[in-house]
Design a protein around this motif. Sequence first.
Motif, short mmCIF file in Angstrom:
data_model
loop_
_atom_site.label_atom_id
_atom_site.label_comp_id
_atom_site.label_asym_id
_atom_site.label_seq_id
_atom_site.Cartn_x
_atom_site.Cartn_y
_atom_site.Cartn_z
N THR A 69 7.09 -2.67 -5.31
CA THR A 69 6.53 -3.84 -4.64
C THR A 69 7.26 -5.12 -5.01
O THR A 69 7.37 -6.03 -4.19
N TYR A 427 5.28 -2.41 1.28
CA TYR A 427 5.56 -3.84 1.28
C TYR A 427 6.21 -4.25 -0.03
O TYR A 427 5.84 -3.76 -1.10
N TYR A 429 8.15 -7.89 -2.11
CA TYR A 429 8.13 -9.34 -2.14
C TYR A 429 9.15 -9.86 -3.14
O TYR A 429 9.15 -9.48 -4.31
N ILE A 434 8.95 -11.43 2.53
CA ILE A 434 8.05 -10.27 2.60
C ILE A 434 8.79 -9.20 3.37
O ILE A 434 9.25 -9.43 4.50
N SER A 435 8.93 -8.03 2.76
CA SER A 435 9.72 -6.97 3.37
C SER A 435 8.84 -5.76 3.67
O SER A 435 8.04 -5.33 2.83
N THR A 444 12.44 -7.82 7.08
CA THR A 444 12.06 -8.84 6.10
C THR A 444 11.89 -10.18 6.80
O THR A 444 12.74 -10.57 7.62
N GLY A 487 0.91 -7.31 5.43
CA GLY A 487 1.27 -7.45 4.03
C GLY A 487 1.43 -8.89 3.58
O GLY A 487 1.80 -9.13 2.42
N ASP A 488 1.14 -9.85 4.46
CA ASP A 488 1.24 -11.26 4.10
C ASP A 488 -0.05 -11.66 3.38
O ASP A 488 -1.07 -11.93 4.00
N THR A 489 0.02 -11.68 2.07
CA THR A 489 -1.14 -12.01 1.25
C THR A 489 -1.31 -13.52 1.04
O THR A 489 -2.15 -13.95 0.27
#
Length: 494
Positions: A69, A427, A429, A434-435, A444, A487-489
């Motif tokens: 990750t 995912y 980072y 973010i990939s 990405t 996956g964008d936190t």
Amino acid sequence: MRLTYSIVGILTAMNLIACSEKATPPNILFIAIDDLRPELGCYGKDYVHSPNLDQLARESYLFRNHYVTVPTCGASRYNLLTSQLPKDGGDLSNMVAAKEISEKFIASDSAPSAKPETFIHALRNNGYYTVGMGKISHHPDGYVYGYNEPRSNQLELPNSWDEMLFDAGKWGTGHNAFFGYADGSNRNGMKKQVKPYESADVDDEGYPDGLTTNLAVNKLKELKQKGQPFFLGVGFFKPHLPFTAPQKYWDLYEEEKIPMALFAAIPENSSKASLQASGELNQYLLGEEKAGLDSAVSDTYARKLRHGYLAAVSYVDAQVGKLMDELEKQGLAENTIVVVWGDHGWHLGDQLTWGKHTVFDVALQSVLMIKRPGQGGGNIEQVVSTTDIYPTLMELAGVKMDYEVDGESMKPLMDQPQEATWRNTAYSYFKNGISLRTPRYRMTKYFRKQAPEIELYDHQEDPYETKNISAEKPKVVEKLMPLLERGDTGIYRN
């Protein structure tokens, strides 16, 4: 009639024994290997001497598309231990476990919270005796202190361990041993006036990983006598820089025959901002050349560095073999789960880079194999993440989880490798990016000023990521973007 009852009695007794054996929690031997990309024979690299890991892979579920990750040691290990995706920039730091676990434990007057700090803590709460040695979290002996300081008594994972052990030998501290050379010196004490590699005519104990192996072998003997399910975490340093190993492992290779990076240039339509200038390697000030993004190092120096990496891989492979032999010798193998995990990959001149710290495949793909007692194993091609290891081990150990994690158990994949419902994504980072990795693509999205914002690589047509095709394939980008955004936190906005 008497014979019938006798047979029924025997069958009943056998069933009771089987149920009792089934109910016995499995032990777990977890082997963490620093900077180990899938540079092993079992991953198709036939020039690598890795017989012990290759044998273990044949007995295990070998994950051929496992991605970390975060491509840096401490943050990758924090993700492994907590199954939490990074939520802010601090979660990408090597110090994240020290800040989010150790310091919060101290701030709370050393009162453990109800939620386990790590999966190891969860196992401990469920009857496991937990022992760590070497580098499991970020600090090389499990204690929080600076490179040039004496070892502290502040555990990085205060609730996780019944025992945290390390033999620093002639190096004195874990940090010194981590950067150690055969004469007992280290990069820190030498103020970086050292080479990034070394071969020395010493036995395996002439470098720290040999001492860790001896410690683990002796601990397995003790754990055998304890009669309690155990978790033993063994963290090897190599092949992390410096690339040091006994001479006999260097002698396994002919330097002129070592293959070079298959793509040693900045990818077309990409940017230097997506890569890094090999700063970690260049800290070794006596290296013959400086690496950078303006030109490649010479083939001679590249082969020397790759030789060092491979020798270090073979050295740690031998240590794994010793552990597996002892597991068998102690009669523990039939009820012990064995996990081998690399904390991230490493560019060996690939994309003109030496080191990790990018969101390209070579920095993110790493070794993962899981040996289940009584199971045959096999290759698993689906995309998986380090985030998935925590829930997998909980399910295999029969530990109930009543708290949320970001990963998913991989046990269904091990039970049925063609499991159709598996999400098949990972995912990652770093570098303000973010990939997303899918079976075919790596895409990405970068949050930065430098173009391009989006990079897309087609691993079916371009397995070495030589050309960003995002501008050529807008429909693919459009299709993948909603998946990436899952996956964008908020990491780059927090």
